[in-house]
Design an enzyme around this catalytic site. Structure first.
Site, short mmCIF file in Angstrom:
data_model
loop_
_atom_site.label_atom_id
_atom_site.label_comp_id
_atom_site.label_asym_id
_atom_site.label_seq_id
_atom_site.Cartn_x
_atom_site.Cartn_y
_atom_site.Cartn_z
N CYS A 1 39.80 39.30 29.53
CA CYS A 1 39.87 39.64 28.10
C CYS A 1 39.08 38.62 27.27
O CYS A 1 39.00 37.46 27.63
CB CYS A 1 41.28 39.69 27.55
N ARG B 1 33.39 37.36 31.33
CA ARG B 1 34.79 37.06 31.64
C ARG B 1 35.46 38.18 32.44
O ARG B 1 36.52 37.98 33.01
CB ARG B 1 35.58 36.83 30.34
N ASN C 1 44.86 38.58 24.01
CA ASN C 1 44.63 38.25 25.43
C ASN C 1 45.94 37.75 25.99
O ASN C 1 46.67 37.05 25.30
CB ASN C 1 43.64 37.09 25.58
N GLY C 2 46.19 38.01 27.27
CA GLY C 2 47.39 37.49 27.90
C GLY C 2 48.42 38.58 28.10
O GLY C 2 48.10 39.78 28.05
N LYS D 1 36.47 36.24 35.01
CA LYS D 1 35.99 34.87 35.17
C LYS D 1 37.10 33.86 34.92
O LYS D 1 37.21 32.86 35.60
CB LYS D 1 34.84 34.64 34.19
N LYS E 1 32.93 34.73 48.84
CA LYS E 1 31.74 35.13 48.08
C LYS E 1 31.26 36.51 48.52
O LYS E 1 30.91 37.35 47.71
CB LYS E 1 30.60 34.15 48.29
N HIS F 1 43.53 32.88 68.71
CA HIS F 1 44.95 33.13 68.46
C HIS F 1 45.18 34.46 67.75
O HIS F 1 46.20 34.62 67.08
CB HIS F 1 45.56 31.96 67.68
N GLU G 1 34.96 29.87 51.81
CA GLU G 1 34.20 30.19 50.59
C GLU G 1 33.13 31.25 50.87
O GLU G 1 32.92 32.16 50.07
CB GLU G 1 33.57 28.91 50.03
N GLU H 1 33.76 39.28 47.33
CA GLU H 1 33.91 39.53 45.89
C GLU H 1 32.69 40.19 45.26
O GLU H 1 32.84 40.94 44.30
CB GLU H 1 34.33 38.27 45.13
N TRP I 1 40.81 43.46 29.78
CA TRP I 1 40.98 43.55 31.24
C TRP I 1 42.41 44.03 31.42
O TRP I 1 43.37 43.31 31.14
CB TRP I 1 40.77 42.17 31.87
C1 F6R Z 1 35.39 33.06 42.92
C2 F6R Z 1 35.97 32.57 41.69
C3 F6R Z 1 37.44 32.45 41.61
C4 F6R Z 1 37.84 31.19 40.84
C5 F6R Z 1 39.35 31.18 40.59
C6 F6R Z 1 39.80 29.90 39.91
O1 F6R Z 1 34.00 33.10 42.84
O2 F6R Z 1 35.30 32.28 40.75
O3 F6R Z 1 38.05 32.47 42.86
O4 F6R Z 1 37.44 30.07 41.56
O5 F6R Z 1 39.70 32.27 39.80
O6 F6R Z 1 39.16 29.75 38.69
P1 F6R Z 1 39.08 28.35 37.97
O7 F6R Z 1 38.26 27.46 38.81
O8 F6R Z 1 38.44 28.65 36.64
O9 F6R Z 1 40.48 27.85 37.84
#
Ligand code: F6R
Length: 612
Positions: A2, A27, A101-102, A607, A492, A511, A488, A495, A75
């Protein structure tokens, strides 16, 4: 997650708000809307499901003349992403329009009570409850909008940033926050309101971060006022933004993600500048100097984070344990907060967050502080909630990260972790001068090494993507320092390309997961030239014995026979992670791009995750 924008000034309100919403697109959202106060004090609300461009199309034949306005990207949490559920929401008599937002946790109780008083609801959202409640209080008490907002917010349980306008009190926006970000930009005869500074950075660099449980009163021709819920005035503290417009534009790259991957050498330079002093073999961390005793005497370090930041924290764990010999636990913030954690005032908690606004990480900080632990925050956003809640903060200095998938921010978090480990290793006398010098020289060498390697890495990723894009699943394997990177890499890939991927510690394959291996199930293995290489090699051979194709990311000279051996330059010990990271990011990027996915704004993702 949002986004809110608001504007009062002599500029074209509609244009400023739409541009602001575009800047907040990163975002993550699924609908957008705008409320405009017309010159004759009516409120026009236009909103639609889909992108901001859909909202622009919708508004093309509408009256957008206005003196002030608020706008929103939603969102969805309560109710599907429909036109009707999109913000802004009107109050019952149409006098108010509100964006939020929230989440409002007690919305059902509030809604039932309002319905008993005859208030009708038109959407499935929790937000509508807030605007109806404010109007109800305003009418019942014949009070001002400000007083009605204050009273309403005292009844609300949850996390929010909100902004409301009232056609009977024109020329003002009332905005408030609790656990969700809100920033005011102060220009010449104009004021902006937003979830972060990106919507107005080309208009003003003067920003005021609104504190939790505070209300901003933004009135035309008057200075900004901030009060708490008891109407007590707060000091307005104006800070200077250090961002530039170029950081918010693609600069010739097709996507922000690609730009941000290629910015990592610069990120590293910015992050170590003045902190890693190679010729003296010293690390200087000004932000933590005054609190060093807490760390040096800590029984245990607990790192809390989510997602990619959690992966950077895992690397931090191995570095801190290796260099400082302090036990480290890494916890998902979302689990930590409900796990009744055992924390004492001898523990140090490190909260890691790019955005500095992640709701779970913020909650974890509050729990840790309540139990007496000292909290370090590691954040990329100056003035963010996490930066302000922590006892001491270290900024990652990666600059704004616009792509939803985090890339350069992780690189900067890994640098900060390395610096913390080296700093305290040095303070505890556990790191000899030779190792310190080697590590710092290696850190300084990384930007150039990565810069030189990036073009070839991209070429390899481009070559591999058509060969693997039809896979439905991937394993990512790594051991030791490479294990967090394997996690990671898998995150990546899933996502942004929507290909299922799982990261595993290589030794865990036998395992259970190895049951899945077949010729259509590729494995991406991290096989650095370190003490664990022979073990990783055995794990790779085991995958191959089940006819699973393997891409191995390895250092030059690696004795491996796999479908695709991807060689990247070697770095000092654990710092191989810094070179593996962009290679894996580029692999995911090219896979997603090849598959035609929305790389910068993957579906369903946000984001800044400001709800739990
Ligand atoms: C993946 C990604 C998310 C953030 C997670 C934490 O690419 O961006 O997994 O890492 O939402 O976000 P922050 O670091 O802003 O607390």
């Amino acid at each position: 997650m949002c986004g809110i924008v608001g504007y009062i000034g002599n500029g074209n309100v509609y244009d400023v708000l739409i541009k602001g919403l575009q800047r907040l697109e990163y975002r993550g959202y699924d609908s957008a809307g705008i409320a405009l106060l017309t010159p004759d004090n009516k409120i026009n609300v236009y909103k639609t499901r889909g992108k901001v461009s859909a909202l622009e199309n919708f508004c093309r034949d509408k009256n957008t003349e206005s003196r002030l306005g608020i706008a929103h990207t939603r969102w969805a949490t309560h109710g599907e992403p429909t036109d009707n559920n999109a913000h802004p929401h009107y109050s019952e008599d149409g006098n108010l329009a509100l964006v939020h937002n929230g989440t409002i946790e007690n919305f059902k109780v509030l809604k039932d009570a309002l319905q008993q008083h005859g208030v009708h609801f038109h959407t499935e959202t929790d937000t509508e409850v807030l605007v109806q409640l404010i109007e109800f209080i305003k009418v019942q008490n014949s009070c001002s909008l400000l007083d009605a907002v204050r009273e309403a917010l005292k009844q609300v349980v949850g996390a929010y940033a909100m902004a409301v306008i009232d056609k009977n009190e024109p020329d003002q926006i009332i905005a408030a926050r609790k656990s969700s970000p809100l920033v005011v930009g102060i220009g010449d005869d104009e004021m902006f309101l937003a979830s972060d500074a990106t919507p107005f950075v080309d208009h003003t660099k003067n920003v005021v971060y609104i504190d939790d449980e505070h209300i901003a009163i933004i009135r035309k021709g008057e200075p900004l006022r901030i009060v708490d819920f008891e109407n007590k005035e707060s000091k307005v503290s104006v800070k200077q933004l250090e961002w530039s417009i170029s950081q918010l534009e693609k600069g010739g790259y097709p996507h922000f993600m690609l730009k941000e991957i290629f910015e990592q050498p610069e990120t590293l330079r910015d992050c170590i500048r003045g902190r890693a002093v190679a010729d003296q073999g010293k690390v200087i961390l000004n932000g933590v100097l005054s609190n060093s005793e807490k760390f040096l005497n800590a029984n245990r370090i607990i790192i809390v984070a989510c997602g990619t930041s959690w992966h950077a924290s895992l690397l931090g764990k191995s570095l801190i344990q290796q260099f400082c010999r302090i036990p480290v636990d890494v916890e998902y913030a979302s689990e930590f907060r409900y796990s009744k954690p055992v924390i004492t005032d001898k523990d140090v908690v490190i909260a890691v967050s790019q955005s500095g606004e992640t709701a779970d990480t913020l909650a974890a900080i509050q729990i840790a502080r309540d139990k007496g632990a000292f909290v370090y925050g590691i954040s990329n956003v100056v003035g963010s909630s996490i930066a302000r809640e922590a006892d001491s903060v270290l900024y990652t200095q990666a600059g704004p990260e616009i792509s939803v998938a985090s890339t350069k921010a992780m690189c900067s978090q890994m640098v900060i972790m390395a610096l913390i480990a080296l700093y305290y290793g040095q303070r505890k006398g556990l790191l000899d001068a030779k190792t310190r010098h080697e590590a710092l020289a290696a850190l300084h060498g990384l930007p150039k090494q990565i810069e030189d390697a990036l073009p070839a890495m991209r070429e390899t990723a481009q070559m591999l993507s058509p060969l693997y894009a039809s896979a439905h699943s991937f394993f990512y394997l790594g051991r030791g320092h490479a294990f967090p990177l394997a996690l990671e890499g898998a995150l990546k890939l899933k996502e942004i390309s929507y290909i299922h991927a799982e990261g595993y510690a290589s030794g865990e394959m036998k395992h259970g997961p190895i049951a899945l291996i077949e010729p259509e199930f590729p494995t991406f293995a991290l096989a650095f030239n370190d003490a664990l290489f022979p073990k990783v090699k055995s794990n790779i051979v085991e995958v191959q014995a089940r006819r699973g194709p393997v891409i191995a990311l390895a250092n030059p000279g690696a004795d491996l026979h796999v479908e695709h051996l991807w060689t990247i330059p070697s770095a000092w010990g654990p710092f191989n992670a810094f070179l593996a990271l962009p290679a894996m990011q580029l692999f995911s990027y090219e896979m997603a791009d090849y598959l035609g996915k929305d790389v910068d704004q993957p579906r369903n993702l946000a984001k800044s995750v400001t709800v739990e």
